[in-house]
Motif scaffolding. Structure first.
Motif, PDB file in Angstrom:
ATOM      1  N   VAL A 148     106.509  44.526  48.272  1.00  0.00           N
ATOM      2  CA  VAL A 148     105.691  44.517  47.121  1.00  0.00           C
ATOM      3  C   VAL A 148     105.688  45.634  46.068  1.00  0.00           C
ATOM      4  CG1 VAL A 148     103.121  44.413  46.838  1.00  0.00           C
ATOM      5  CG2 VAL A 148     104.102  43.185  48.757  1.00  0.00           C
ATOM      6  N   VAL A 149     105.974  46.737  46.356  1.00  0.00           N
ATOM      7  CA  VAL A 149     105.856  47.663  45.371  1.00  0.00           C
ATOM      8  C   VAL A 149     106.996  47.526  44.406  1.00  0.00           C
ATOM      9  CG1 VAL A 149     106.188  50.204  44.943  1.00  0.00           C
ATOM     10  CG2 VAL A 149     104.539  49.413  46.715  1.00  0.00           C
TER      11      VAL A 149
ATOM     12  N   VAL B  20     108.852  44.889  43.930  1.00  0.00           N
ATOM     13  CA  VAL B  20     108.812  43.721  43.063  1.00  0.00           C
ATOM     14  C   VAL B  20     107.760  43.982  41.869  1.00  0.00           C
ATOM     15  CG1 VAL B  20     107.914  41.445  43.119  1.00  0.00           C
ATOM     16  CG2 VAL B  20     109.713  42.005  44.916  1.00  0.00           C
ATOM     17  N   THR B  21     106.701  44.700  42.263  1.00  0.00           N
ATOM     18  CA  THR B  21     105.500  44.951  41.302  1.00  0.00           C
ATOM     19  C   THR B  21     106.170  45.843  40.099  1.00  0.00           C
ATOM     20  OG1 THR B  21     104.006  44.508  42.865  1.00  0.00           O
ATOM     21  CG2 THR B  21     103.211  45.873  40.935  1.00  0.00           C
ATOM     22  N   VAL B  22     106.751  46.799  40.786  1.00  0.00           N
ATOM     23  CA  VAL B  22     107.218  47.799  39.388  1.00  0.00           C
ATOM     24  C   VAL B  22     108.385  47.234  38.825  1.00  0.00           C
ATOM     25  CG1 VAL B  22     108.821  49.834  39.355  1.00  0.00           C
ATOM     26  CG2 VAL B  22     106.962  50.170  40.953  1.00  0.00           C
ATOM     27  N   ALA B  23     109.261  46.445  39.435  1.00  0.00           N
ATOM     28  CA  ALA B  23     110.467  45.764  38.668  1.00  0.00           C
ATOM     29  C   ALA B  23     109.757  44.652  37.429  1.00  0.00           C
ATOM     30  CB  ALA B  23     111.244  44.875  39.743  1.00  0.00           C
ATOM     31  N   TRP B  24     108.782  44.065  37.829  1.00  0.00           N
ATOM     32  CA  TRP B  24     108.179  43.098  37.112  1.00  0.00           C
ATOM     33  C   TRP B  24     107.507  43.686  35.875  1.00  0.00           C
ATOM     34  CZ3 TRP B  24     104.162  38.714  38.385  1.00  0.00           C
ATOM     35  CH2 TRP B  24     104.034  37.928  37.164  1.00  0.00           C
ATOM     36  N   SER B  25     106.518  44.762  36.393  1.00  0.00           N
ATOM     37  CA  SER B  25     105.417  45.029  35.511  1.00  0.00           C
ATOM     38  C   SER B  25     106.202  46.038  34.426  1.00  0.00           C
ATOM     39  CB  SER B  25     104.314  45.924  36.310  1.00  0.00           C
ATOM     40  OG  SER B  25     104.924  46.791  36.975  1.00  0.00           O
ATOM     41  N   ALA B  26     107.072  46.760  34.904  1.00  0.00           N
ATOM     42  CA  ALA B  26     107.781  47.625  33.928  1.00  0.00           C
ATOM     43  C   ALA B  26     108.642  47.052  32.836  1.00  0.00           C
ATOM     44  CB  ALA B  26     108.853  48.600  34.812  1.00  0.00           C
ATOM     45  N   GLY B  27     109.098  45.986  33.315  1.00  0.00           N
ATOM     46  CA  GLY B  27     109.810  45.120  32.224  1.00  0.00           C
ATOM     47  C   GLY B  27     109.140  44.199  31.419  1.00  0.00           C
TER      48      GLY B  27
END
Length: 235
Positions: free
Chosen positions: A224-225, A227-234
């Motif tokens: 979850v972390v 996926v969240t980091v990869a999506w939100s950071a981009g």
């Protein structure tokens, strides 16, 4: 370099595809006949599991001597020294961590073909160095060759889909395997080889089910972390 400087873009459709693929893999894993379609990937899980034990041993001052992998997807790593708690825990958390790393890499500019070839080369070198049974050596080198060939011959789009499949399979397989481990922890039976959770239960005097559940939660958090980091950071 900070993580947000490395991450580029993750579009919403990619995330939706990711969620659908995750559900499909979870269903296939639990269907006995269809599950065999994932045999190469599930065999790869065993290699990552045993190698994770070895890497954890090396990182905590121990020695990774060798490991074996069998056709039924069972394996055994021979370790000397190291932090036993970390080494035992690494077997199930290693695939989740590798999957999380691939999730983050998927959101960078690094080509999927290069990542696939890098994974294949790494697997081949580790097999040549540490695998000590015939099936494990042949299967490991075939898996490694397949990854290298996929990275070399596939065009960007098919390589991207293969990479997507691989990066989601690793953390999901860790979670699925931990569900099985929890079942084994509840249904105690006479087995020749103890599970990792049973090893820690003897060390800590906490039930094996507690450790299996703890690893399961950590594996989900990792997925979850990342996926969240990869999506939100981009975004």
């Amino acid at each position: 370099m900070p993580l947000d400087a490395i991450i580029t873009t993750w579009s919403q459709p990619e995330v939706l595809v990711l969620a659908g693929l995750s559900l499909l893999l979870t269903v296939l894993w639990r269907v006995p006949i269809l599950g065999w379609l994932l045999y190469p990937l599930r065999l790869l899980d065993t290699f990552v599991h045993e190698m994770s034990h070895g890497v954890a041993a090396i990182m905590t001052g121990g020695r990774f001597e060798r490991f074996v992998v069998y056709p039924n997807r069972e394996g055994l790593a021979h370790i000397r020294g190291g932090n036993r708690f970390v080494v035992v825990s690494a077997g199930y958390l290693g695939p989740a961590l590798l999957g999380g790393a691939l999730i983050l890499l998927s959101a960078t500019d690094l080509a999927e073909q290069m990542i696939l070839m890098g994974l294949g080369l790494g697997l081949a070198l580790l097999c040549l160095r540490f695998v000590r049974n015939l099936f494990g050596m042949v299967a490991g080198l075939l898996l490694a060759s397949s990854l290298i060939a996929a990275g070399w011959y596939l065009s960007p789009q098919p390589a991207s889909w293969l990479f997507l499949l691989l990066m989601m399979h690793l953390p999901l397989s860790a979670a699925n395997s931990l569900v099985d481990l929890m079942r084994l922890s509840v249904r105690r039976s006479h087995r020749e080889q103890r599970t990792d959770a049973e090893v820690l239960a003897e060390m800590t005097h906490l039930p094996a089910l507690v450790w299996a559940l703890f690893w399961f939660i950590l594996a989900l958090i990792i997925m979850v972390v990342t996926v969240t980091v990869a999506w939100s950071a981009g975004a």
